[in-house]
Design a protein around this motif. Sequence first.
Motif, PDB file in Angstrom:
ATOM      1  N   GLN A 108      10.359  11.994  10.208  1.00  0.00           N
ATOM      2  CA  GLN A 108       9.251  11.172  10.693  1.00  0.00           C
ATOM      3  C   GLN A 108       9.765  10.000  11.510  1.00  0.00           C
ATOM      4  N   THR A 109       8.915   9.511  12.376  1.00  0.00           N
ATOM      5  CA  THR A 109       9.231   8.302  13.129  1.00  0.00           C
ATOM      6  C   THR A 109       9.082   7.104  12.207  1.00  0.00           C
ATOM      7  N   PRO A 110       9.618   5.950  12.588  1.00  0.00           N
ATOM      8  CA  PRO A 110       9.397   4.756  11.774  1.00  0.00           C
ATOM      9  C   PRO A 110       7.900   4.448  11.580  1.00  0.00           C
ATOM     10  N   LEU A 111       7.103   4.526  12.643  1.00  0.00           N
ATOM     11  CA  LEU A 111       5.666   4.272  12.521  1.00  0.00           C
ATOM     12  C   LEU A 111       5.008   5.300  11.607  1.00  0.00           C
ATOM     13  N   GLY A 112       5.350   6.555  11.772  1.00  0.00           N
ATOM     14  CA  GLY A 112       4.805   7.604  10.909  1.00  0.00           C
ATOM     15  C   GLY A 112       5.167   7.382   9.452  1.00  0.00           C
ATOM     16  N   SER A 113       6.373   6.890   9.214  1.00  0.00           N
ATOM     17  CA  SER A 113       6.803   6.612   7.835  1.00  0.00           C
ATOM     18  C   SER A 113       5.955   5.522   7.195  1.00  0.00           C
ATOM     19  N   VAL A 114       5.680   4.451   7.952  1.00  0.00           N
ATOM     20  CA  VAL A 114       4.862   3.363   7.414  1.00  0.00           C
ATOM     21  C   VAL A 114       3.459   3.869   7.100  1.00  0.00           C
ATOM     22  N   ARG A 147      -5.239  -1.021  12.760  1.00  0.00           N
ATOM     23  CA  ARG A 147      -4.907  -1.059  14.175  1.00  0.00           C
ATOM     24  C   ARG A 147      -3.540  -1.703  14.294  1.00  0.00           C
ATOM     25  N   LEU A 148      -2.699  -1.113  15.129  1.00  0.00           N
ATOM     26  CA  LEU A 148      -1.367  -1.675  15.338  1.00  0.00           C
ATOM     27  C   LEU A 148      -1.507  -2.925  16.191  1.00  0.00           C
ATOM     28  N   PHE A 149      -1.159  -4.058  15.612  1.00  0.00           N
ATOM     29  CA  PHE A 149      -1.273  -5.347  16.292  1.00  0.00           C
ATOM     30  C   PHE A 149      -0.009  -5.637  17.100  1.00  0.00           C
ATOM     31  N   ASP A 150       1.150  -5.348  16.510  1.00  0.00           N
ATOM     32  CA  ASP A 150       2.414  -5.626  17.180  1.00  0.00           C
ATOM     33  C   ASP A 150       3.514  -4.805  16.530  1.00  0.00           C
ATOM     34  N   SER A 151       4.559  -4.551  17.284  1.00  0.00           N
ATOM     35  CA  SER A 151       5.755  -3.922  16.732  1.00  0.00           C
ATOM     36  C   SER A 151       6.955  -4.562  17.417  1.00  0.00           C
ATOM     37  N   VAL A 152       7.954  -4.860  16.615  1.00  0.00           N
ATOM     38  CA  VAL A 152       9.162  -5.507  17.123  1.00  0.00           C
ATOM     39  C   VAL A 152      10.372  -4.924  16.410  1.00  0.00           C
ATOM     40  N   LYS A 207      19.037  -4.164  11.737  1.00  0.00           N
ATOM     41  CA  LYS A 207      17.930  -4.034  12.692  1.00  0.00           C
ATOM     42  C   LYS A 207      16.907  -3.069  12.124  1.00  0.00           C
ATOM     43  N   VAL A 208      15.659  -3.526  12.105  1.00  0.00           N
ATOM     44  CA  VAL A 208      14.575  -2.781  11.470  1.00  0.00           C
ATOM     45  C   VAL A 208      13.362  -2.815  12.385  1.00  0.00           C
ATOM     46  N   ALA A 209      12.684  -1.682  12.520  1.00  0.00           N
ATOM     47  CA  ALA A 209      11.403  -1.666  13.218  1.00  0.00           C
ATOM     48  C   ALA A 209      10.375  -2.297  12.283  1.00  0.00           C
ATOM     49  N   LEU A 210       9.698  -3.340  12.761  1.00  0.00           N
ATOM     50  CA  LEU A 210       8.692  -4.053  11.971  1.00  0.00           C
ATOM     51  C   LEU A 210       7.335  -3.851  12.634  1.00  0.00           C
ATOM     52  N   PHE A 211       6.408  -3.249  11.902  1.00  0.00           N
ATOM     53  CA  PHE A 211       5.067  -2.973  12.408  1.00  0.00           C
ATOM     54  C   PHE A 211       4.077  -3.921  11.749  1.00  0.00           C
ATOM     55  N   VAL A 212       3.243  -4.548  12.583  1.00  0.00           N
ATOM     56  CA  VAL A 212       2.227  -5.471  12.105  1.00  0.00           C
ATOM     57  C   VAL A 212       0.865  -4.863  12.421  1.00  0.00           C
ATOM     58  N   PHE A 213       0.079  -4.631  11.380  1.00  0.00           N
ATOM     59  CA  PHE A 213      -1.250  -4.057  11.535  1.00  0.00           C
ATOM     60  C   PHE A 213      -2.310  -5.121  11.266  1.00  0.00           C
ATOM     61  N   ASN A 214      -3.512  -4.866  11.740  1.00  0.00           N
ATOM     62  CA  ASN A 214      -4.646  -5.716  11.405  1.00  0.00           C
ATOM     63  C   ASN A 214      -5.889  -4.832  11.314  1.00  0.00           C
TER      64      ASN A 214
END
Length: 126
Positions: free
Chosen positions: A39-45, A61-66, A74-81
Motif C-alpha cells: 500500500q501507499t503511505p496514504l492508503g495505509s493511513v 478530506r485531505l487538508f495537507d501532506s508533507v 523522514k515520514v509522510a505526514l497526512f493532515v485530514f479535516n
Amino acid sequence: MKKQVAGTIMSVDTDGASFLVQQQGSQYSFYNFPVFTGQTPLGSVLSKLREEVGLDVDQLRLFDSVIAELDDEKVALFVFNNLTINDHVRALFAKQGLQFVAGSQLHQLFESVHVNTQPLFEQLSK
C-alpha cells in the motif's frame, strides 16, 4: 526497518483548532505506524483508520501532506479535516489510545516536527 507514515485529523471549532494525537507519558505524538505492505503511505493511513479504528473515512478530506522529520526519520505526514466529531467518534479513537487535543497544548509536538519547505523537485534538480 519499515518505512513509517503518520496522520492526524484537524478539527476547527469556536475554541480553535484541535488535532488527533496519541499521548505517551507527558508527550504527544502524531498517530504513526509502518506503511502496510503493498500500500501507499496514504492508503495505509486510510486503511488503519477504517479497519482498526472503525472510522467512516469517506467523511475525511485531505487538508495537507508533507514530508516531516519525526525522531530523525523522514515520514509522510497526512493532515485530514472535515470530520464530524461526536461522542461516538471520540470513543472510536479512545479505544486506539488517540484523542483530540487543542493546538495550544501541542507546542512541544509542533516544535519537534521538522518540515522541509523546499519543494521536492527543486531538491532533485541539484
